[in-house]
Design a protein around this motif. Structure first.
Motif, short mmCIF file in Angstrom:
data_model
loop_
_atom_site.label_atom_id
_atom_site.label_comp_id
_atom_site.label_asym_id
_atom_site.label_seq_id
_atom_site.Cartn_x
_atom_site.Cartn_y
_atom_site.Cartn_z
N LYS A 183 7.04 19.32 3.60
CA LYS A 183 8.32 19.13 4.28
C LYS A 183 8.16 19.44 5.76
O LYS A 183 7.49 20.40 6.13
N THR A 184 8.76 18.63 6.58
CA THR A 184 8.76 18.87 8.03
C THR A 184 10.17 18.73 8.55
O THR A 184 11.00 18.05 7.96
N ARG B 144 2.23 14.43 1.05
CA ARG B 144 3.29 13.69 1.72
C ARG B 144 2.96 12.19 1.74
O ARG B 144 1.86 11.81 2.10
N VAL B 145 3.89 11.36 1.32
CA VAL B 145 3.75 9.90 1.45
C VAL B 145 4.13 9.58 2.89
O VAL B 145 5.20 9.98 3.36
N GLN C 25 6.00 12.99 -8.97
CA GLN C 25 5.80 13.53 -10.31
C GLN C 25 4.35 13.93 -10.53
O GLN C 25 4.05 15.02 -11.04
N ILE C 26 3.43 13.06 -10.14
CA ILE C 26 2.00 13.35 -10.33
C ILE C 26 1.60 14.58 -9.52
O ILE C 26 0.94 15.49 -10.05
N CYS C 27 1.98 14.62 -8.26
CA CYS C 27 1.61 15.76 -7.41
C CYS C 27 2.25 17.05 -7.91
O CYS C 27 1.63 18.12 -7.87
N ASP D 297 0.82 -1.20 0.00
CA ASP D 297 0.00 0.00 0.00
C ASP D 297 0.85 1.25 0.00
O ASP D 297 2.02 1.23 0.35
N VAL D 298 0.24 2.34 -0.45
CA VAL D 298 0.84 3.66 -0.39
C VAL D 298 -0.22 4.58 0.22
O VAL D 298 -1.39 4.55 -0.18
N VAL D 299 0.20 5.35 1.21
CA VAL D 299 -0.70 6.28 1.89
C VAL D 299 -0.15 7.68 1.70
O VAL D 299 1.01 7.95 2.01
N VAL D 300 -0.99 8.57 1.18
CA VAL D 300 -0.60 9.95 0.92
C VAL D 300 -1.53 10.86 1.72
O VAL D 300 -2.75 10.68 1.68
#
Length: 104
Positions: free
Chosen positions: A93-94, A67-68, A82-84, A51-54
């Motif tokens: 960014k944190t 952010r992933v 790339q899509i985002c 899975d990928v969670v964004v």
């Protein structure tokens, strides 16, 4: 692969409550589109258990940021990036290390 995009809704809209509703609705629609349209090709990759969670949210200037939040292979992370980026979303960014990522 399971793709999940979660909208982190803004709760601090003080000047106008109707503006807050509109902005949060916009964010929900953006999350659904990102998951169901733009990141849909990822569903054919990897194992069913992968899975990928964004997360998407607003930055202080009300631009959408992303952010992933889980461990994914670099090629998957690059695809999401790339899509985002093409959609005009900013990378979230944190200063802190992402607590959702596993120890390596």
């Amino acid at each position: 692969m399971t793709v999940t995009v979660l909208a982190i809704l803004e709760t601090d809209f003080k000047p106008d409550l109707s503006l807050g509703k509109i902005m949060n609705e916009r964010l929900k629609i953006a999350a659904a589109d990102l998951q169901d349209i733009y990141l849909q090709p990822l569903q054919a990759l990897g194992q069913r258990s992968d899975d990928v969670v964004v997360y998407i949210s607003y930055n202080p200037k009300y631009k959408i940021r992303w952010r992933v939040v889980n461990d994914v292979p670099e090629d998957i992370d690059n695809f999401v990036s790339q899509i985002c980026g093409n959609l005009g979303y900013l990378h979230w960014k944190t200063a802190a290390i992402n607590i959702f990522k596993g120890n390596e």
